[in-house]
Design a protein around this motif. Structure first.
Motif, mmCIF file in Angstrom:
data_model
loop_
_atom_site.group_PDB
_atom_site.id
_atom_site.type_symbol
_atom_site.label_atom_id
_atom_site.label_comp_id
_atom_site.label_asym_id
_atom_site.label_seq_id
_atom_site.Cartn_x
_atom_site.Cartn_y
_atom_site.Cartn_z
ATOM 1 N N UNK A 1 77.730 68.981 16.599
ATOM 2 C CA UNK A 1 76.425 68.584 16.644
ATOM 3 C C UNK A 1 76.398 67.594 17.622
ATOM 4 N N UNK A 2 75.408 67.801 18.642
ATOM 5 C CA UNK A 2 75.541 67.258 19.852
ATOM 6 C C UNK A 2 75.082 65.569 19.702
ATOM 7 N N UNK A 3 74.084 65.263 18.714
ATOM 8 C CA UNK A 3 73.975 63.873 18.656
ATOM 9 C C UNK A 3 74.913 62.956 18.050
ATOM 10 N N UNK A 4 75.839 63.671 17.332
ATOM 11 C CA UNK A 4 76.674 62.965 16.622
ATOM 12 C C UNK A 4 77.958 62.713 17.455
ATOM 13 N N UNK A 5 78.123 63.187 18.878
ATOM 14 C CA UNK A 5 79.403 63.240 19.478
ATOM 15 C C UNK A 5 79.087 62.349 20.745
ATOM 16 N N UNK A 6 80.113 61.574 21.351
ATOM 17 C CA UNK A 6 80.124 60.888 22.642
ATOM 18 C C UNK A 6 80.559 61.841 23.558
ATOM 19 N N UNK A 7 80.224 61.918 24.694
ATOM 20 C CA UNK A 7 80.633 63.038 25.816
ATOM 21 C C UNK A 7 82.427 62.896 25.538
ATOM 22 N N UNK A 8 83.057 61.959 25.420
ATOM 23 C CA UNK A 8 84.720 62.170 25.283
ATOM 24 C C UNK A 8 84.981 62.865 24.105
ATOM 25 N N UNK A 9 84.359 62.672 23.133
ATOM 26 C CA UNK A 9 84.524 63.391 21.847
ATOM 27 C C UNK A 9 84.219 64.836 22.265
ATOM 28 N N UNK B 1 84.278 66.424 24.912
ATOM 29 C CA UNK B 1 85.754 66.840 25.911
ATOM 30 C C UNK B 1 86.817 67.265 25.190
ATOM 31 N N UNK B 2 87.278 66.254 24.038
ATOM 32 C CA UNK B 2 88.484 66.567 23.333
ATOM 33 C C UNK B 2 88.336 67.821 22.398
ATOM 34 N N UNK C 1 65.806 64.591 18.519
ATOM 35 C CA UNK C 1 67.431 64.473 18.829
ATOM 36 C C UNK C 1 67.747 64.651 20.221
ATOM 37 N N UNK D 1 69.706 62.550 22.603
ATOM 38 C CA UNK D 1 71.211 62.931 23.040
ATOM 39 C C UNK D 1 71.195 62.641 24.471
ATOM 40 N N UNK E 1 71.515 59.207 25.380
ATOM 41 C CA UNK E 1 72.738 58.670 24.944
ATOM 42 C C UNK E 1 74.060 59.137 25.950
ATOM 43 N N UNK E 2 73.632 60.353 26.280
ATOM 44 C CA UNK E 2 74.891 61.060 27.345
ATOM 45 C C UNK E 2 74.851 60.487 28.620
ATOM 46 N N UNK F 1 76.117 57.036 28.737
ATOM 47 C CA UNK F 1 77.530 56.959 28.624
ATOM 48 C C UNK F 1 78.167 57.559 30.021
ATOM 49 N N UNK G 1 69.350 57.553 16.815
ATOM 50 C CA UNK G 1 69.821 58.914 16.238
ATOM 51 C C UNK G 1 70.149 58.661 14.678
ATOM 52 N N UNK H 1 68.610 60.535 11.385
ATOM 53 C CA UNK H 1 69.556 61.107 10.389
ATOM 54 C C UNK H 1 69.270 60.598 9.009
ATOM 55 N N UNK I 1 89.216 58.067 14.495
ATOM 56 C CA UNK I 1 89.012 58.864 15.244
ATOM 57 C C UNK I 1 87.589 58.595 16.182
ATOM 58 N N UNK J 1 75.278 64.155 9.476
ATOM 59 C CA UNK J 1 76.380 63.275 9.552
ATOM 60 C C UNK J 1 76.286 61.616 9.473
#
Lengths: 134, 495
Positions: A107-115, A117-118, B253, B257, B260-261, B264, B293, B297, B332, B492
């Protein structure tokens, strides 16, 4: 970098996001191809070979679920590794994607770019089918 | 002597004859009275049978007029209904006989169902019955036909049926005329016996009651049909609203996104060194976007919980391994800022009976909250308690704590405490997390509460859920919650 030579397809209709993922992944050394709508995506998927496909679900012309359905019907899912990358967080959509054979779901909005990538590294490295967002 | 005896005998004879005549007359009277009563009972019985077996207005009115003709012996009977909205009286049913069939074939050009009388025609007796709510009698059929049939046809009908008396009765319910009974006799009113009057009065009031019931039932049916239609419309609207909410949130979103991206990227992948100021600005853009965001949600989740779209599916869960998973997940997602010490006070704890996804979400909210209000290097301690029936899972932090008077406000929508504003605006908090947790826990038949020794002394959040005993596992139907309509999952949770 060990990412060299890995070929990825990003299917994303939002130009800013598409270019963002492209830049992010190219920065990591991947060879990145892009598609801005479902029809182009379907053509590229059937004509080229990719190590990983990041597939948006809500798309113009042909949505992600339709692409998956057609690929499955044409028995073309076998050699493909497709990860749904979307903002639709619905259980029913996620389930449908897995039923159609995706390797994972982000889910795009739930992830940071580094996440992101991993996650991509994990998908590329093995046959793991874990979902990033549980 | 010889003359006295015959006279005496004659007197006796006369007396006896008179007595016999009187007695016979009385007996005859009694017999005819009994026969009338018998007719009434038969008529009422027949009416009862129909009234019990149907609430269909057409069948009932037809039955009433047929009884008046067949059992009570009147030539023609008709029931008409007033329509107060259209201001008309409409004839609904006419007694069935060979004669009426013939009359309609040869005499009456206007179809029975087209016999409609306007309220404005005040010469017609039917309108008088309606206004004065009492019965009328006439010897001229045209008095009830004026405004409906031409006079010459009315005359022909009257002759054809040999109608001498025409009676019109209101059928009243709650001070309102709901119907009008017309019937005709080959006798004039003065030739009818008082019994026949009583019988008709009894019958009319019974027929009125039966009709009232049927009309009420029809009203009820009509109203419930209208409600059904309204309900379908509401469901469609609800569906549209749901569609709108999920499309709008998806559309929201996508740009969020992107913001945010790129924020970042600017922070982490910049090709030029960032000044401290620029870095601070970008961090704030990033945090605020995350908060937006999260807000979308959380609002989606609340909308789904409140409209009953969330399903609860229970299974036995080991609370300690669940907490370990949650700690992993927090690590994580907060991989860049591992600054909290998590402590799990492990002890033998029975399994609980809960929905794993929903409980995970509620616990993530609690842990997220603790992180927000606990300074760097603080501790977050998980503890367990069970009395065999329930298990308490508590999340204790060494954070800012909560004033006693504010503890009750915690679980309300958007009810951020004054003391927490500073902490929240720098985190991704929405003010909705605890409200969502409370709803989810209560859906699982659990409880959630907060306690604090006071400001600066940390906060403890406790979730209490039923133990997965053999008894509860054997009867999951007591705990499972089915969704209304389409089942939706939860978005989430933000930590």
């Amino acid at each position: 970098m060990d990412n060299n030579g890995k070929k990825l397809l990003i299917v994303e209709d939002d130009q800013f996001l598409r270019e963002f993922y492209q830049e992010l992944l190219q920065g990591e050394g991947y060879i990145v191809d892009v598609a801005g709508d479902g029809e182009i995506a379907f053509q590229k998927i059937t004509n080229n070979k990719y190590d990983l496909i990041l597939l948006d679900i809500m798309l113009p012309k042909k949505d992600g679920l339709q692409i998956l359905t057609e690929l499955k019907a044409g028995q073309k899912m076998g050699g493909l590794k497709i990860v749904a990358l979307t903002n639709l967080g619905q259980d029913s959509v996620i389930k449908e994607c897995f039923d159609l054979g995706v390797a994972g779901y982000m889910i795009k909005s739930a992830l940071n770019p580094d996440q992101v990538l991993s996650e991509i590294k994990t998908y590329l490295s093995g046959s793991s089918t874990r979902s990033a967002n549980g | 002597m010889t003359t006295v005896l015959p006279v005496f005998l004659l007197i006796i004879f006369i007396v006896v004859v008179t007595l016999v005549v009187v007695v016979t007359k009385n007996i005859r009277g009694k017999i005819s009275q009994l026969s009338y009563q018998n007719r009434l009972f038969k008529a009422l019985r027949e009416l009862d049978i129909v009234a019990f077996s149907t609430t269909n207005i057409e069948l009932l009115t037809q039955a009433i007029v047929d009884v008046v003709h067949n059992q009570l012996g009147y030539t023609v009977a008709v029931i008409a209904f007033p329509d107060y909205e259209k201001r008309i009286i409409k004839r609904m049913a006419i007694s069935r006989s060979k004669e009426t069939e013939e009359a309609f074939k040869n005499l009456i050009s206007v179809k029975f169902s087209d016999q409609i009388l306007s309220f404005a025609e005040d010469r017609n007796l039917l309108n008088k019955v309606l206004v004065q709510r009492k019965s009328f009698y006439t010897t001229n059929l045209f008095d009830v036909q004026v405004g409906v049939l031409p006079e010459e046809i009315s005359k022909k009908i009257q002759q054809f049926f040999n109608m001498k008396g025409i009676f019109v009765y209101p059928l009243v319910s709650r001070d309102k005329v709901i119907g009008i009974l017309e019937y005709t006799s080959i006798k004039k009113r003065e030739d009818l016996s008082p019994f026949e009057f009583t019988i008709m009065q009894e019958f009319v009031s019974e027929a009125g009651r039966a009709l009232e019931n049927a009309l009420l039932y029809q009203d009820l049916k009509y109203t419930s049909r209208k409600l059904e239609v309204a309900n379908i419309k509401l469901k469609e609207l609800d569906h549209l609203k749901d569609d709108f909410v999920s499309i709008a949130s998806h559309e929201l979103r996508t740009p969020m996104t992107a913001i945010r991206s790129y924020a970042w990227m600017a922070l982490h992948k910049s090709d030029a060194p960032l000044s401290d100021k620029l870095q601070r600005y970008l961090v704030r853009v990033l945090i605020s976007t995350e908060r937006l965001i999260n807000l979308v949600n959380d609002m989606l989740n609340i909308s789904r919980i409140e409209s009953g779209k969330i399903e609860i599916n229970l299974s036995p869960i080991d609370p300690i391994s669940l907490i370990r998973d949650i700690i992993d997940e927090v690590y994580y997602s907060k991989s860049t800022e591992k600054k909290f010490q998590f402590v799990v006070l492990e002890k033998p704890t029975p399994k609980i009976f809960a929905d794993p996804d929903k409980l995970r979400q509620a616990l993530l909210n609690l842990v997220g909250n603790s992180i927000k209000f606990t300074p760097v290097d603080g501790k977050i301690i998980f503890d367990f308690f069970s009395d065999g029936k329930i298990v308490d899972i508590s999340v204790k932090d060494t954070g800012t704590g909560i004033p006693k008077e504010d503890l009750g406000k915690l679980f309300h929508k958007f009810s951020r405490l004054d003391s927490s504003y500073a902490a929240v605006s720098t985190s991704g908090g929405t003010g909705l997390g605890l409200y969502i947790s409370k709803n989810l826990i209560e859906l699982m038949h659990g409880k959630i509460w907060a306690s604090s020794e006071g400001v600066g002394k940390g906060t403890t959040m406790t979730i209490s859920l039923p133990v997965a005993s053999p008894d509860t596992i054997a009867h999951p139907e007591n705990y499972i919650v089915k969704a209304k309509g389409e089942v939706k999952g939860l978005e989430p949770v933000a930590i």
